[in-house]
Design a protein around this motif. Structure first.
Motif, PDB file in Angstrom:
ATOM      1  N   LEU A  90      39.811 -44.272  -1.170  1.00 31.59           N
ATOM      2  CA  LEU A  90      38.409 -44.662  -1.290  1.00 31.59           C
ATOM      3  C   LEU A  90      37.849 -45.138   0.048  1.00 31.59           C
ATOM      4  N   VAL A  91      38.571 -46.010   0.755  1.00 31.14           N
ATOM      5  CA  VAL A  91      38.033 -46.513   2.028  1.00 31.14           C
ATOM      6  C   VAL A  91      38.003 -45.399   3.071  1.00 31.14           C
ATOM      7  N   TRP A  92      38.972 -44.495   3.016  1.00 28.40           N
ATOM      8  CA  TRP A  92      38.950 -43.335   3.926  1.00 28.40           C
ATOM      9  C   TRP A  92      37.728 -42.466   3.655  1.00 28.40           C
ATOM     10  N   LEU A 128      33.975 -53.960  -2.848  1.00 29.22           N
ATOM     11  CA  LEU A 128      34.997 -53.000  -3.259  1.00 29.22           C
ATOM     12  C   LEU A 128      36.017 -53.786  -4.070  1.00 29.22           C
ATOM     13  N   LEU A 129      35.800 -53.809  -5.367  1.00 25.19           N
ATOM     14  CA  LEU A 129      36.388 -54.794  -6.268  1.00 25.19           C
ATOM     15  C   LEU A 129      37.900 -54.901  -6.179  1.00 25.19           C
ATOM     16  N   MET A 130      38.608 -53.788  -6.033  1.00 27.84           N
ATOM     17  CA  MET A 130      40.067 -53.806  -6.072  1.00 27.84           C
ATOM     18  C   MET A 130      40.718 -53.633  -4.713  1.00 27.84           C
ATOM     19  N   LEU A 131      39.941 -53.737  -3.641  1.00 25.92           N
ATOM     20  CA  LEU A 131      40.518 -53.559  -2.307  1.00 25.92           C
ATOM     21  C   LEU A 131      41.455 -54.709  -1.947  1.00 25.92           C
ATOM     22  N   ARG A 132      41.058 -55.945  -2.199  1.00 24.39           N
ATOM     23  CA  ARG A 132      41.915 -57.085  -1.851  1.00 24.39           C
ATOM     24  C   ARG A 132      43.268 -57.029  -2.576  1.00 24.39           C
ATOM     25  N   PRO A 133      43.300 -56.827  -3.921  1.00 24.70           N
ATOM     26  CA  PRO A 133      44.611 -56.710  -4.574  1.00 24.70           C
ATOM     27  C   PRO A 133      45.455 -55.571  -4.004  1.00 24.70           C
ATOM     28  N   ALA A 134      44.819 -54.460  -3.656  1.00 28.54           N
ATOM     29  CA  ALA A 134      45.568 -53.336  -3.096  1.00 28.54           C
ATOM     30  C   ALA A 134      46.165 -53.697  -1.744  1.00 28.54           C
ATOM     31  N   LEU A 135      45.409 -54.386  -0.905  1.00 29.44           N
ATOM     32  CA  LEU A 135      45.934 -54.815   0.400  1.00 29.44           C
ATOM     33  C   LEU A 135      47.099 -55.779   0.230  1.00 29.44           C
ATOM     34  N   ASP A 145      34.850 -61.301   2.969  1.00 25.74           N
ATOM     35  CA  ASP A 145      34.369 -61.043   1.613  1.00 25.74           C
ATOM     36  C   ASP A 145      34.509 -59.551   1.332  1.00 25.74           C
ATOM     37  N   LEU A 146      35.447 -59.190   0.449  1.00 22.60           N
ATOM     38  CA  LEU A 146      35.702 -57.791   0.106  1.00 22.60           C
ATOM     39  C   LEU A 146      35.243 -57.466  -1.304  1.00 22.60           C
ATOM     40  N   SER A 147      34.440 -58.338  -1.893  1.00 25.73           N
ATOM     41  CA  SER A 147      34.125 -58.238  -3.323  1.00 25.73           C
ATOM     42  C   SER A 147      33.330 -56.990  -3.682  1.00 25.73           C
ATOM     43  N   ARG A 198      26.670 -49.953  -1.454  1.00 24.13           N
ATOM     44  CA  ARG A 198      25.706 -50.602  -0.561  1.00 24.13           C
ATOM     45  C   ARG A 198      26.121 -50.450   0.902  1.00 24.13           C
ATOM     46  N   ALA A 199      25.197 -50.768   1.798  1.00 23.55           N
ATOM     47  CA  ALA A 199      25.494 -50.670   3.232  1.00 23.55           C
ATOM     48  C   ALA A 199      26.695 -51.539   3.602  1.00 23.55           C
ATOM     49  N   GLU A 200      26.789 -52.743   3.006  1.00 21.58           N
ATOM     50  CA  GLU A 200      27.902 -53.632   3.327  1.00 21.58           C
ATOM     51  C   GLU A 200      29.228 -53.086   2.795  1.00 21.58           C
ATOM     52  N   ASP A 201      29.173 -52.268   1.738  1.00 18.87           N
ATOM     53  CA  ASP A 201      30.403 -51.666   1.218  1.00 18.87           C
ATOM     54  C   ASP A 201      30.932 -50.601   2.184  1.00 18.87           C
ATOM     55  N   PHE A 202      30.003 -49.840   2.770  1.00 17.08           N
ATOM     56  CA  PHE A 202      30.421 -48.889   3.800  1.00 17.08           C
ATOM     57  C   PHE A 202      31.066 -49.628   4.976  1.00 17.08           C
TER      58      PHE A 202
END
Length: 326
Positions: A100-102, A180-187, A176-178, A147-151
């Motif tokens: 997703l982030v890629w 992208l809801l599941m990015l922090r748990p994945a990291l 604040d990674l909120s 949103r722009a901040e999500d990009f």
């Protein structure tokens, strides 16, 4: 309204049959294991098709194309342009979140598409039966517009993961990674797979040793993911980790078929047969590692990748309460 779904999830074929969108484009990169593809290879994957690309090296190679579909050889951005709605369906797994982030990092350079994007979080544990009706179920959570901040978050995360050390990823956890809801748990799951300061092993390897107090075969180790409690790796990668524990100069695990040393890594069927007939147990050294009395990496070679970080015995970044440099 023309609708397009981009997904990194294993259910791409089911989505394609669901009728929820005209086209479903799945992504299959495994960014969690092995060296990352070169920037040139990833750029060519998204660009217009050229004859020098090999099989599965272009985004269009993975699509289940309806008859008469045009534009298969376009760049991904050009193909997406005519669609009114573009939905990103990604699960909470580390594998999907990296994809997703890629993908968002790439799409951030396509402003005409950015305003059409919405994100859905898929149920990672969803399983399909032949009569499963995807269109009538709700196997996902609508998260909302990108949103722009999500990009910006995605660009930072992808850059951090590609860095030659894990330090940028640990620093990213303070942001604040909120969005992208599941990015922090994945990291956090990915960081837990770095070597421990006490044992030199990652979370999955340590769970293997713990589970071998109860089990003697590979099936529970590979398939009882809820009991194992780690979710980063697929079965192939789990096999590699087990071989590292069992076939090194000083094994922590006994009983894994020695013939795995000579079977080609691409011969998954033969390797699977060896896994099935192996009967495993902890060595005395393995028991000492499990008790945090020995460091596995002191006696065995380390040579694998964590994102852009090459983990070797001389550069064995360790992650526990804090990240420690080699």
């Amino acid at each position: 309204m023309k609708r397009l779904i981009l997904t990194g999830w294993g259910g791409g074929s089911e989505l394609a049959r669901s009728g929820l969108a005209e086209i479903v484009i799945p992504f299959h990169f495994q960014f969690a294991w092995g060296p990352l593809p070169s920037p040139e290879k990833l750029s060519a994957y998204f660009a217009a098709y050229t004859a020098d690309l090999g099989p599965a090296e272009h985004w269009s190679d993975w699509v289940r194309w309806p008859r008469g579909t045009k534009g298969r050889k376009l760049s991904l951005a050009e193909f997406c342009e005519p669609y009114d709605e573009i939905e990103l369906w990604f699960a909470a797994t580390a594998r999907d979140q990296l994809q997703l982030v890629w993908l968002l990092d790439h799409l951030s350079g396509c402003p005409a598409l950015a305003q059409k994007l919405t994100l859905r979080l898929l149920d990672s544990d969803l399983r399909f039966s032949p009569d499963y009706d995807f269109a009538k179920s709700e196997p996902h959570i609508p998260v909302g517009d990108v949103r722009a901040e999500d990009f910006e978050t995605a660009k930072l995360a992808w850059s951090a993961y590609r860095a030659p050390t894990p330090e940028p990823c640990t620093k990213l956890l303070h942001r604040d990674l909120s969005g992208l809801l599941m990015l922090r748990p994945a990291l956090l799951e990915l960081l837990a797979e770095l070597p421990s300061p006490l044992t030199g092993l990652g979370a999955t390897e340590m769970r293997f040793l713990e589970m071998l107090d109860w089990y003697v075969n590979t099936n529970p180790l590979f398939h009882l993911s809820s009991l194992r409690g780690t979710y980063v790796w697929g079965e192939v990668e789990l096999g590699y980790l087990l071989e590292g524990l069992a076939l090194g100069p000083k094994p922590a695990v006994a009983g894994l078929g020695d013939e795995l040393r000579t079977i080609d890594l691409q011969n998954l069927r033969a390797r699977h047969e060896v896994y099935l007939r192996s009967r495993l147990s902890l060595t005395e050294f393995g028991k000492a590692v499990l008790a945090h009395q020995e460091d596995f990496s002191r006696y065995n070679p380390s040579d694998r990748w964590w994102g852009g970080t090459h983990l070797t015995n001389n550069r064995l970044w360790r992650y526990g309460a804090v990240l420690t440099k080699p």
